[in-house]
Design an enzyme around this catalytic site. Structure first.
Site: not given
Length: 296
Positions: A175, A212
């Site tokens: 992420e 993400k």
């Protein structure tokens, strides 16, 4: 690794719920839920209250596998129980794959980015995650400016740690968030995409990751990442957008599904009746699901 969960995450229809607020963000999450800081004293009471909030969400009939593929947990949530079962097992019984946030927060900004702080106990955390039947992990960095060396450093760090997570038979969610308020957001996203693509191309066939990412300024900017054979799934964070804003932007991106936190829980309140709470959660879940599976 749970092969059934892997197949659902890779091919299923739905989204990933982010329920992983940690020590620093928990007071804000509780305040948004209608629990101000003056009603609890110390971290123990705070974490008890946030576990009650998460339990209420997870046990709600609106929180179901028809709409939700996975849920990201904070470490304390992994170690706590819901209705007599460890949280990951409770989720798995509902047909929802459990993920664990493993980062320790962000370092100070340098070169236009914030790296992750050192994760000194990662090996022990991964061992315990396997004991608790966790499916995958999540770790967050933040990109503020289109500084190529800074962005490279972020992605290098994410994949270096990601490989250790893969070695522990877990799926890492990489992420590297791009700040939605960055004046050069689209340029950051282009640099980020290129750096991630380099790392994906270097992964062997038996090593896979999830990503993400902030919903991109340019629709379908991450299409080549979504289609990459080493990527299980690409999910999007809401990043400070309202749920309506995030949903509309998400609909423009083919193959991108949600992993929302604030946008999921924004309308929930501790003072709601069970009926009111479940209706508010259902409305959020259905709208996010729709944005994840029905594209413009």
């Amino acid at each position: 690794m749970n092969n059934h969960q892997y197949d659902e995450i890779k091919n299923g229809k739905g989204f990933i719920a982010a329920l992983d607020q940690s020590g620093g963000s928990t007071p804000k999450a509780l305040a948004a839920y209608g629990v101000p800081e003056d009603v609890y004293s110390g971290e123990d009471e705070m974490f008890d209250l946030v576990h009650q909030m998460r339990t209420r969400i997870i046990t709600s009939p609106a929180f179901d596998a028809d709409h939700i593929l996975g849920a990201i947990l904070f470490e304390q949530t992994m170690d706590r129980k819901i209705e007599g079962k460890y949280t990951a097992d409770y989720l798995a019984d509902k047909g929802i794959a459990p993920f664990l946030k493993v980062d320790k927060g962000l370092a100070e900004q340098e070169n236009g980015v914030q790296l992750m702080k050192p994760i000194d106990d990662l090996d022990e955390t991964l061992r315990r995650a396997n004991e608790r039947n966790i499916f995958g992990t999540k770790m967050r960095s933040v990109i503020h400016q289109p500084n190529r060396s800074g962005i490279k450093e972020v992605v290098d760090q994410q994949f270096d740690i990601g490989k250790r997570i893969i070695a522990a038979d877990l799926i890492p969610i990489i992420e590297p968030e791009v700040d939605i308020n960055s004046e050069n957001k689209e340029q950051c996203e282009e640099m980020l995409r290129d750096e991630i693509h380099k790392h994906l191309n270097n992964l062997p066939e038996d090593e896979n990751v999830m990503l993400k990412l902030t919903i991109p300024t340019k629709a379908n900017a991450y299409k080549e990442l979504i289609e990459h054979p080493r990527v299980v799934r690409v999910v999007a964070l809401s990043g400070g957008y309202t749920r309506d804003e995030a949903n509309e932007k998400l609909k423009e991106n083919e193959g991108l599904i949600a992993s929302f936190s604030r946008a999921l829980s924004a309308d929930l309140n501790a003072n709601q009746s069970e009926e009111e709470f479940n209706e508010a959660l259902k409305s959020a879940v259905v709208s996010i699901y729709d944005a994840s599976v029905n594209k413009k």
